[in-house]
Design a protein around this motif. Structure first.
Motif, PDB file in Angstrom:
ATOM      1  N   GLN A   1       0.787  -1.219   0.000  1.00  9.17           N
ATOM      2  CA  GLN A   1       0.000   0.000   0.000  1.00  9.17           C
ATOM      3  C   GLN A   1       0.828   1.282   0.000  1.00  9.17           C
ATOM      4  OE1 GLN A   1      -3.346   0.132  -0.280  1.00  9.17           O
ATOM      5  NE2 GLN A   1      -3.299  -2.070  -0.552  1.00  9.17           N
TER       6      GLN A   1
ATOM      7  N   ARG B   1      -8.689   5.559  -2.665  1.00  8.58           N
ATOM      8  CA  ARG B   1     -10.094   5.634  -3.077  1.00  8.58           C
ATOM      9  C   ARG B   1     -10.823   4.331  -2.772  1.00  8.58           C
ATOM     10  NH1 ARG B   1     -12.124   9.514  -6.298  1.00  8.58           N
ATOM     11  NH2 ARG B   1     -10.698  11.171  -6.972  1.00  8.58           N
ATOM     12  N   THR B   2     -10.187   3.242  -3.099  1.00 13.06           N
ATOM     13  CA  THR B   2     -10.804   1.931  -2.855  1.00 13.06           C
ATOM     14  C   THR B   2     -11.062   1.724  -1.368  1.00 13.06           C
ATOM     15  OG1 THR B   2      -9.739   0.989  -4.806  1.00 13.06           O
ATOM     16  CG2 THR B   2     -10.484  -0.558  -3.110  1.00 13.06           C
ATOM     17  N   GLU B   3     -10.086   2.099  -0.546  1.00 17.86           N
ATOM     18  CA  GLU B   3     -10.243   1.913   0.896  1.00 17.86           C
ATOM     19  C   GLU B   3     -11.314   2.832   1.468  1.00 17.86           C
ATOM     20  OE1 GLU B   3      -7.397   1.446   4.845  1.00 17.86           O
ATOM     21  OE2 GLU B   3      -6.509   1.699   2.854  1.00 17.86           O
TER      22      GLU B   3
ATOM     23  N   SER C   1     -19.175   7.901   0.031  1.00 13.31           N
ATOM     24  CA  SER C   1     -19.746   7.930  -1.311  1.00 13.31           C
ATOM     25  C   SER C   1     -18.704   8.454  -2.304  1.00 13.31           C
ATOM     26  CB  SER C   1     -20.971   8.837  -1.342  1.00 13.31           C
ATOM     27  OG  SER C   1     -20.596  10.201  -1.154  1.00 13.31           O
ATOM     28  N   THR C   2     -18.980   8.264  -3.590  1.00 15.81           N
ATOM     29  CA  THR C   2     -18.071   8.775  -4.613  1.00 15.81           C
ATOM     30  C   THR C   2     -17.934  10.290  -4.504  1.00 15.81           C
ATOM     31  OG1 THR C   2     -18.639   6.979  -6.116  1.00 15.81           O
ATOM     32  CG2 THR C   2     -17.677   8.954  -7.100  1.00 15.81           C
TER      33      THR C   2
ATOM     34  N   GLU D   1     -13.246  10.530   7.315  1.00 15.17           N
ATOM     35  CA  GLU D   1     -14.475  10.383   8.097  1.00 15.17           C
ATOM     36  C   GLU D   1     -14.832  11.696   8.784  1.00 15.17           C
ATOM     37  OE1 GLU D   1     -17.878   9.156   9.867  1.00 15.17           O
ATOM     38  OE2 GLU D   1     -16.775   8.165   8.243  1.00 15.17           O
TER      39      GLU D   1
ATOM     40  N   ARG E   1     -13.898   3.899  -0.139  1.00 13.26           N
ATOM     41  CA  ARG E   1     -15.178   3.336  -0.564  1.00 13.26           C
ATOM     42  C   ARG E   1     -15.583   2.186   0.353  1.00 13.26           C
ATOM     43  NH1 ARG E   1     -13.730   2.520  -5.370  1.00 13.26           N
ATOM     44  NH2 ARG E   1     -14.168   4.650  -6.053  1.00 13.26           N
ATOM     45  N   SER E   2     -14.617   1.365   0.717  1.00 13.18           N
ATOM     46  CA  SER E   2     -14.901   0.254   1.626  1.00 13.18           C
ATOM     47  C   SER E   2     -15.294   0.757   3.011  1.00 13.18           C
ATOM     48  CB  SER E   2     -13.675  -0.653   1.754  1.00 13.18           C
ATOM     49  OG  SER E   2     -13.350  -1.239   0.505  1.00 13.18           O
ATOM     50  N   ALA E   3     -14.800   1.932   3.357  1.00 12.33           N
ATOM     51  CA  ALA E   3     -15.133   2.520   4.657  1.00 12.33           C
ATOM     52  C   ALA E   3     -16.514   3.168   4.661  1.00 12.33           C
ATOM     53  CB  ALA E   3     -14.082   3.547   5.053  1.00 12.33           C
ATOM     54  N   GLY E   4     -17.163   3.205   3.505  1.00  6.70           N
ATOM     55  CA  GLY E   4     -18.528   3.694   3.451  1.00  6.70           C
ATOM     56  C   GLY E   4     -18.717   5.082   2.881  1.00  6.70           C
TER      57      GLY E   4
END
Length: 388
Positions: free
Chosen positions: A20, A33-35, A42-43, A159, A37-40
């Motif tokens: 990483q 970005r992928t992580e 939105s785009t 977050e 997105r996995s954390a919830g």
């Protein structure tokens, strides 16, 4: 000023870390970005958080150039505990008396401790750092020195952005990503942020009550014990067994008193255990430190910084100036580095060979002193270096 000395709040296996960090910046941001997105997120939230993200070479330069903790305790304390900070500490005690009263009721953290960190971290909020926090965290997460420390902070900052308490374009702070008047990392804010002024937000940059309440909650969560001391200055007899000094040995105050240890002001805390701390050896200042002192190392891992903050806190609580004594001449950073190398070759664990007399080097020095028949006070001198 937590700088290099962060609390590792999340554990990431080494293979993940290797995959990483480093590589092209665009590929790295793709992984972030992928992580996210996995954390919830939105785009739209991800795009907003990462818009204009860039590497900051000055962050890496600051990371590589840390030298403040090569100073001795007395030199560092003299540099940072100024009369102006004492005066402003007294002024802020009165200005935020209601906040401090609430903190002591809720978390049991004395105002002197918070005032000391507030002063040392940002000069009571006046100097909070001008590095873009989002970019600093991304830069350090991309750098492969300590990605396991910084990548979780990137996610936490995102977050906070989603909650409306972080502006990726305008939030600034220290080079290592700490934010606000008591310099907390995003994940610390997530876990311990407190709305101290009741406005519905946790704003550590602009609200002293928010910063102080949050810092107090973090210390309590790290193990602070309400109603107990953290440090007091002592006098020690010349006959003391120096090998019993240092943080590795903890005895009852009754035992220390039996060996001739006395408080310079008041009395030793009854019914407690503590360690005799000689930050500059047997001829320098001497302190008895209690379990709460060890909690401070969860805020900052530097021995010199924590000892200075703890002493400063006692001053802000009304203690007299310490008796500096006449310490034996110490070693230069280059000499300490040589000493560390020699100790390492002899099988002692000094941690990193970095020219800093830190928490691991001191007990190694003490063990070597004892083996060689020298006063085992943990303070390295040219005599020890030559004997090794």
């Amino acid at each position: 000023m937590r700088r290099l000395f962060f609390i590792v709040l999340l554990t990431i296996v080494p293979s993940f870390v290797q995959a990483q960090c480093g590589g092209s910046w665009s590929a790295f941001l793709g992984g972030i970005r992928t992580e996210l997105r996995s954390a919830g997120l939105s785009t739209r939230e991800i795009d907003g958080f990462l818009a204009g993200a860039r590497q900051e070479p000055k962050v890496l330069r600051a990371d590589r150039a840390q030298g403040v903790f090569q100073k001795s305790f007395l030199d560092f304390a003299a540099a940072v505990i100024s009369q102006n900070r004492m005066v402003n500490g007294a002024r802020n005690t009165k200005l935020y008396a209601a906040t401090f009263d609430q903190i002591e009721r809720t978390y049991g953290v004395p105002r002197g401790v918070l005032l000391a960190f507030w002063a040392l971290e940002t000069d009571y909020g006046a100097v909070q750092g001008n590095f873009n926090t989002r970019n600093a965290l991304l830069t350090l997460a991309h750098d492969c020195r300590r990605p396991e420390l910084f990548r979780p902070q990137v996610i936490a900052a995102a977050e906070l952005y989603r909650r409306g308490d972080f502006d990726p374009q305008r939030t600034t702070g220290a080079w290592a990503g700490e934010i606000g008047q008591v310099q907390m990392l995003p994940d610390d804010i997530m876990r311990n942020g407190v709305d101290g002024d009741g406005d519905g937000h946790v704003r550590l940059k602009t609200s002293a009550p928010d910063a102080l309440m949050s810092g107090a909650k973090m210390l309590r969560d790290l193990g602070w014990r309400p109603g107990e001391p953290w440090m007091q200055e002592i006098s020690v007899p010349a006959s003391l067994d120096w090998a019993k000094t240092g943080l590795e040995t903890e005895l009852s105050t009754k035992d220390w008193a039996a060996m001739g240890v006395k408080a310079r002001q008041g009395t030793l805390a009854r019914g407690m255990r503590g360690s005799v701390l000689l930050p500059m050896g047997r001829n320098g200042p001497a302190f008895l430190v209690y379990p709460n002192f060890r909690v401070l190392f969860e805020w900052n891992k530097s021995f010199v910084y924590v000892t200075t903050a703890a002493y400063f806190a006692t001053r802000l609580e009304g203690a007299a100036r310490m008796k500096p004594g006449t310490p034996d001449r110490g070693l230069s950073p280059a000499q300490i580095k040589l000493l560390q190398s020699k100790l390492t070759k002899l099988g002692y664990d000094v941690g990193k060979v970095d020219g800093i007399l830190g928490a691991k080097t001191r007990p190694a020095v003490q063990a070597a002193q004892e083996r060689l028949g020298l006063p085992a006070d943990g303070w390295p001198t040219k005599t020890l270096l030559d004997r090794l």
